[in-house]
Design an enzyme around this catalytic site. Structure first.
Site, short mmCIF file in Angstrom:
data_model
loop_
_atom_site.label_atom_id
_atom_site.label_comp_id
_atom_site.label_asym_id
_atom_site.label_seq_id
_atom_site.Cartn_x
_atom_site.Cartn_y
_atom_site.Cartn_z
N THR A 237 0.84 -1.21 0.00
CA THR A 237 0.00 0.00 0.00
C THR A 237 0.87 1.25 0.00
OG1 THR A 237 -0.14 0.04 2.41
CG2 THR A 237 -1.92 -1.10 1.25
N ARG A 239 4.07 2.48 -2.53
CA ARG A 239 4.18 2.94 -3.92
C ARG A 239 4.56 1.73 -4.76
NH1 ARG A 239 1.73 6.66 -2.55
NH2 ARG A 239 2.21 8.88 -2.67
N GLU A 268 1.15 3.35 -12.53
CA GLU A 268 -0.27 3.70 -12.39
C GLU A 268 -0.71 4.68 -13.45
OE1 GLU A 268 -1.41 4.94 -8.41
OE2 GLU A 268 -0.26 3.29 -7.59
N HIS A 286 -5.62 2.31 -5.75
CA HIS A 286 -4.96 3.33 -4.92
C HIS A 286 -5.96 4.13 -4.07
CE1 HIS A 286 -1.09 5.97 -4.69
NE2 HIS A 286 -1.73 5.96 -3.53
N ILE A 287 -6.58 3.40 -3.13
CA ILE A 287 -7.62 4.02 -2.28
C ILE A 287 -7.23 4.02 -0.80
CG2 ILE A 287 -9.57 3.65 -3.86
CD1 ILE A 287 -10.26 1.12 -2.13
P1 NAP Z 1 6.92 7.61 7.30
O1 NAP Z 1 6.33 7.84 8.64
O2 NAP Z 1 7.98 8.53 6.82
O3 NAP Z 1 7.43 6.10 7.26
C1 NAP Z 1 8.31 5.58 6.35
C2 NAP Z 1 9.29 4.68 7.08
O4 NAP Z 1 10.12 4.02 6.13
C3 NAP Z 1 10.20 5.43 8.03
O5 NAP Z 1 9.98 4.96 9.32
C4 NAP Z 1 11.61 5.12 7.56
O6 NAP Z 1 12.40 4.81 8.68
C5 NAP Z 1 11.43 3.91 6.68
N1 NAP Z 1 12.39 3.89 5.58
C6 NAP Z 1 12.73 4.89 4.73
N2 NAP Z 1 13.62 4.46 3.85
C7 NAP Z 1 13.87 3.17 4.13
C8 NAP Z 1 14.70 2.18 3.58
N3 NAP Z 1 15.51 2.48 2.54
N4 NAP Z 1 14.68 0.94 4.11
C9 NAP Z 1 13.89 0.66 5.15
N5 NAP Z 1 13.07 1.56 5.73
C10 NAP Z 1 13.07 2.79 5.23
O7 NAP Z 1 5.79 7.65 6.18
P2 NAP Z 1 4.24 7.20 6.31
O8 NAP Z 1 3.41 8.35 6.70
O9 NAP Z 1 4.16 5.95 7.13
O10 NAP Z 1 3.94 6.88 4.78
C11 NAP Z 1 4.66 5.88 4.11
C12 NAP Z 1 4.32 5.84 2.65
O11 NAP Z 1 3.01 5.34 2.46
C13 NAP Z 1 4.30 7.19 1.92
O12 NAP Z 1 5.60 7.56 1.50
C14 NAP Z 1 3.37 6.93 0.75
O13 NAP Z 1 4.14 6.57 -0.38
C15 NAP Z 1 2.55 5.74 1.18
N6 NAP Z 1 1.10 6.03 1.30
C16 NAP Z 1 0.23 5.36 0.50
C17 NAP Z 1 -1.12 5.59 0.64
C18 NAP Z 1 -2.13 4.88 -0.24
O14 NAP Z 1 -3.13 5.50 -0.59
N7 NAP Z 1 -1.94 3.64 -0.60
C19 NAP Z 1 -1.61 6.48 1.60
C20 NAP Z 1 -0.69 7.15 2.39
C21 NAP Z 1 0.66 6.91 2.24
P3 NAP Z 1 13.99 4.94 8.63
O15 NAP Z 1 14.24 6.33 8.15
O16 NAP Z 1 14.44 4.66 10.01
O17 NAP Z 1 14.46 3.89 7.70
C1 GLV Z 2 -1.09 8.50 -0.87
O1 GLV Z 2 -0.70 7.61 -1.55
C2 GLV Z 2 -0.24 9.42 -0.15
O2 GLV Z 2 0.99 9.36 -0.31
O3 GLV Z 2 -0.79 10.25 0.59
#
Ligand code: NAP
Ligand code: GLV
Ligand code: GLV
Length: 324
Positions: A237, A239, A268, A286-287
């Site tokens: 969920t 990218r 996408e 992508h929801i």
């Molecule tokens: P976040 O809080 O920044 O979490 C990302 C985590 O990934 C961090 O804890 C980071 O920790 C870790 N990370 C970064 N690079 C890494 C690597 N190379 N290897 C291992 N771990 C790594 O972000 P979030 O708010 O949880 O969101 C995460 C992602 O979800 C977004 O970037 C977005 O693409 C996606 N998203 C998708 C949807 C959807 O509709 N499907 C909705 C919202 C978000 P470290 O820095 O310690 O490694």
């Molecule tokens: C959704 O995919 C987001 O990154 O907010």
């Protein structure tokens, strides 16, 4: 001549948003909105933002170097998403343009959807629903739609950030063991940090939550699928390009893993041919953050971020804080 009214800065919004975000923006900006409910081409975005001071864009908009360079007056880019891989952050930072994002408010919503995928794929919900609708249910049967339990199993979270941690938290209700891989150690009771390799070898459900960066592009390719249990499920969920989609298709076809739940795709809205024919994948468009509550909050937050920058205040969340 003395200016009678202080003119508002101009803002281009690439697509209309749910909720009152646009009204809020209009208090501070002279807002123009893409009149059509579709993704704009790069050259269309360029033609709209040439003279604009602010841009409110979506994850489907490519805001690359060409786009940023075409807007010499641009002072803020506010993304209606937490992920910002659609924006050339290096170019924006070089121009000292803040890139604002919408973290936190969509965490629970996206974690819930991740769990919906986990349960849908392990318990074959989509297949079973189609079967029932098609009038094929002729009575309870001992071996009808057998899936695998999630309770007592191991959940592997790749990237224990906000969403990864919220997915892990929900696993305690299923008495699961939680392991995770991240570049830094996280404080989460009951979650054990392991290497990515150990995670892939031992997890029953592998859920991806790292942002898409140069480092995480194709983090999961042929080699990683070979490490996984044959009974493992992959959930994505975050990218699409974190996974090499062709390797995923092969792994599913060859039975290297049991199934997958996807909300995101490498190119996408295109989906690799062959994936839609497989019964053991659940495919969503992508929801992750798509609830009324969350999309409304995201619009207000994206608006607030742009307003804060124009007022010279600190925004709620910024991807390149070094520019402030
Ligand atoms: P976040 O809080 O920044 O979490 C990302 C985590 O990934 C961090 O804890 C980071 O920790 C870790 N990370 C970064 N690079 C890494 C690597 N190379 N290897 C291992 N771990 C790594 O972000 P979030 O708010 O949880 O969101 C995460 C992602 O979800 C977004 O970037 C977005 O693409 C996606 N998203 C998708 C949807 C959807 O509709 N499907 C909705 C919202 C978000 P470290 O820095 O310690 O490694
Ligand atoms: C959704 O995919 C987001 O990154 O907010
Ligand atoms: C199933 O419906 C059962 O009663 O075991």
């Amino acid at each position: 001549m003395v200016e009678k009214f202080k003119t508002k800065p101009s803002l281009f919004l690439t697509r209309n948003l749910p909720g009152n975000g646009v009204e809020k923006l209009s208090e501070y900006f002279d807002v123009s909105v893409n009149p059509e409910d579709r993704v704009l081409e790069k050259n269309e975005i360029i033609s709209h933002i040439r003279d604009k001071e602010a841009l409110l864009c979506l994850l489907t908009d490519t805001i690359d170097k060409d786009v940023i360079q075409a807007a010499p007056r641009l002072k803020v880019i506010s993304n209606y998403a937490v992920g910002f891989n659609n924006i050339d952050i290096i170019e924006a930072t070089h121009r000292k343009i803040p890139v604002c994002i919408t973290p936190g408010i969509l965490t629970d919503t996206t974690a819930d959807l991740t769990w919906a995928l986990i349960l849908a794929v392990t318990r074959r919900i989509i297949e079973a629903d189609a079967f029932t609708r098609n009038g094929l249910f002729t009575g309870w049967s001992p071996s009808l739609f057998l899936g695998l339990d999630v309770s007592q199993k191991t959940l592997g979270i790749v990237g224990l950030g906000r969403i990864g941690a919220a997915v892990a938290k929900r696993a305690s209700g299923f008495d699961m063991k939680v392991i995770y891989s991240s570049r830094s150690k996280k404080e989460m009771v009951g979650a054990e940090q392991v290497s990515l390799e150990t995670l892939l070898k031992t997890a029953d459900i592998i859920s991806l939550h790292v942002p898409l960066t140069k480092e995480t592009h194709h983090l999961i390719d042929e080699h990683q699928f070979q490490l996984m249990k044959k009974t493992a499920y992959l959930i994505n969920t975050t990218r699409g390009a974190v996974v090499k989609e062709s390797a995923l298709l092969n792994a599913l076809k060859k039975g290297e893993i049991l199934g997958a739940g996807l909300d995101v795709y490498e190119n996408e809205p295109q989906i690799l041919e062959g994936l839609t024919a497989l019964p053991n994948v659940v495919l969503l468009p992508h929801i992750g953050s798509a609830t009324y509550e969350t999309r409304t909050k995201m619009a207000l937050l994206a608006a607030d971020n742009a307003i804060a920058i124009i007022k010279g205040q600190k925004p709620h969340a910024i991807a390149n804080p070094e520019v402030l």
